[in-house]
Design an enzyme around this catalytic site. Structure first.
Site, PDB file in Angstrom:
ATOM      1  N   TRP A 130       0.900  -1.155   0.000  1.00 37.98           N
ATOM      2  CA  TRP A 130       0.000   0.000   0.000  1.00 37.98           C
ATOM      3  C   TRP A 130       0.944   1.211   0.000  1.00 37.98           C
ATOM      4  CZ3 TRP A 130      -1.806   3.021   4.664  1.00 37.98           C
ATOM      5  CH2 TRP A 130      -2.893   3.845   4.359  1.00 37.98           C
ATOM      6  N   ASP A 211      -0.616  -4.429  10.363  1.00 38.71           N
ATOM      7  CA  ASP A 211      -1.636  -3.488   9.901  1.00 38.71           C
ATOM      8  C   ASP A 211      -2.872  -4.312   9.536  1.00 38.71           C
ATOM      9  OD1 ASP A 211      -3.181  -1.574   8.744  1.00 38.71           O
ATOM     10  OD2 ASP A 211      -1.780  -1.039   7.138  1.00 38.71           O
ATOM     11  N   LYS A 246     -13.589   0.082   7.332  1.00 36.18           N
ATOM     12  CA  LYS A 246     -14.271  -0.818   6.396  1.00 36.18           C
ATOM     13  C   LYS A 246     -15.268  -1.731   7.101  1.00 36.18           C
ATOM     14  CE  LYS A 246     -10.182   0.235   4.295  1.00 36.18           C
ATOM     15  NZ  LYS A 246      -9.833   1.253   3.537  1.00 36.18           N
TER      16      LYS A 246
HETATM   17  C1  LMR Z   1      -7.295   1.728  -0.097  1.00 39.08           C
HETATM   18  O1  LMR Z   1      -6.207   1.138  -0.052  1.00 39.08           O
HETATM   19  O2  LMR Z   1      -7.898   1.940  -1.155  1.00 39.08           O
HETATM   20  C2  LMR Z   1      -7.913   2.212   1.171  1.00 39.08           C
HETATM   21  O3  LMR Z   1      -7.216   1.724   2.258  1.00 39.08           O
HETATM   22  C3  LMR Z   1      -8.107   3.673   1.187  1.00 39.08           C
HETATM   23  C4  LMR Z   1      -6.818   4.422   1.361  1.00 39.08           C
HETATM   24  O4  LMR Z   1      -6.715   5.149   2.346  1.00 39.08           O
HETATM   25  O5  LMR Z   1      -5.928   4.284   0.524  1.00 39.08           O
END
Ligand code: LMR
Length: 400
Positions: A130, A211, A246
């Protein structure tokens, strides 16, 4: 005074979500951001949450500051949900928990704590990640690195390569891990693989930072927390950032938690003090309304069970969509291996689609997927899945 500043390139997730909303394609589908939508394409207000909101509205209370660490009832609820009712670490007072501004806020506060306690430590983040993990930890002054995680060839886990990397890390390195529903790949470790990871974390004296933003979206509330609980039981010092965005559908209320499992209750007290100091200098105290909503649901036994059932409904719907995509793609493209749609879990699936294919999906079909090829599954529903698989078949057939 600010002319020398760099132009912000925008966020790869929020930026494309905005572009989606500007698009006028009649059949457009938003598979960009990690938001859960119901089968009618709406972000749900969970009935358990609505009940508490109605109760709060019926009896308006002054909106005073919460303590720096957040509401006590919220913090104990975080501990029960994340660590389980029977957690020894919680019972022994070894877990310092604060209410945070979503999972992102928890990561930032945890990053500041780690940088202060271990200024020499670096962090290892899964490849792919991420993107915000890099921004948060790098922004907190912690040098960032990656460990192998995803195997392009199998669209599964590169477990051996991951373990090889972890075995080489210097002691007190920080390792960012996702207990369930890995973002962005949807590829998770089995319980046996977690047990192997735990051994290496112990042997190498590494600092795991977990996380968990999708608890309940993989297999179930307890099953998805396996890694968290196994690490706490193994006596590891571990940081856990959790989010209710979520699984309670309360994104904008910014409801998360940071828990630090320590070796003793005295150590947990020290950590809690430092967490409060960090919060005070960033935002002083967390938001009150969201805190009361979440604590209201989680501390009422009936509403709590209702919420667990609501999470199951969301999980089942995502699994159903994965099944439909798999079925339809297997018919439309018999030579294409679409199994990854049903092997990966949770909100996201990693498609391996190229930038060109993603561009065509947007321009020709109004199907929006972020540039990494990560598909946010809840944007699919029974009304649009056929258009999605038609579009996918169109761009994939060129390369199969
Ligand atoms: C995502 O990965 O789309 C979500 O967790 C929203 C974000 O904050 O990026």
């Amino acid at each position: 005074m600010f002319k020398h500043l760099e132009q912000y390139a925008g966020d790869p997730i929020f930026g494309l979500n905005d572009a989606f909303h500007r698009n006028t394609h009649p059949q457009k589908i938003n598979l960009t951001i990690g938001l859960y939508y119901d089968d009618a394409g709406r972000i749900p207000v969970l009935p358990s949450v609505a009940t508490v909101q109605t109760r709060l509205a019926a009896d308006p209370a002054p909106c005073t500051y919460l303590p720096m660490e957040g509401l006590a009832a919220y913090r104990s609820a975080v501990q029960r949900v994340v660590f389980g009712e029977a957690s020894t670490a919680v019972a022994e007072g070894r877990v310092a928990t604060i209410q945070t501004l979503g999972g992102t806020g928890a990561l930032k506060v945890g990053a500041d704590l780690l940088h202060a306690a271990y200024p020499e430590s670096q962090i290892w983040i899964s490849d792919p990640a991420w993107d915000n993990h890099y921004a948060i930890f790098g922004g907190a002054g912690i040098p960032t690195n990656s460990y192998p995680y995803y195997d392009q060839a199998t669209k599964g886990l590169a477990f051996d390569a991951m373990m090889e990397c972890l075995r080489e890390l210097p002691s007190h390195s920080i390792v960012l891990l996702h207990p369930c529903c890995h973002n962005p790949t949807g590829v998770d470790l089995s319980q046996a693989q977690w047990d192997e990871v735990i051994q290496v974390l112990q042997q190498r004296r590494l600092i795991p930072f977990l996380d968990i933003a999708y608890q309940g979206f993989g297999s179930g509330m307890d099953e998805d927390a396996y890694a968290v609980r196994a690490m706490a039981d193994a006596g590891l010092t571990v940081l856990v950032a959790n989010s209710f965005s979520k699984n309670l559908s309360v994104y904008g209320e910014r409801c998360g938690g940071l828990s630090v499992v320590c070796g003793s209750s005295a150590e947990a007290d020290l950590v809690l003090g430092q967490l409060k100091a960090i919060v005070r200098r960033i935002y002083s105290s967390p938001p009150s309304h969201g805190g009361h909503v979440v604590a209201g649901v989680l501390n009422d036994p009936e509403l709590h069970s209702q919420w667990v059932a609501e999470v199951s409904t969301m999980r089942d719907r995502m699994a159903q969509m994965r099944g439909l995509v798999h079925e339809q793609l297997s018919t439309k493209l018999p030579d294409y291996d679409a199994d990854y749609f049903i092997r990966q879990r949770g909100m996201f699936t990693y498609s391996g689609l190229s930038r060109e294919q993603l561009q065509t999906l947007r321009e020709r079909h109004g199907v929006y997927i972020i540039d990494s090829g990560r598909i946010a599954v809840p944007g699919l529903n029974t009304a649009n899945v056929e258009h999605f698989t038609d579009a996918l078949a169109d761009v994939i057939s060129v390369t199969v």
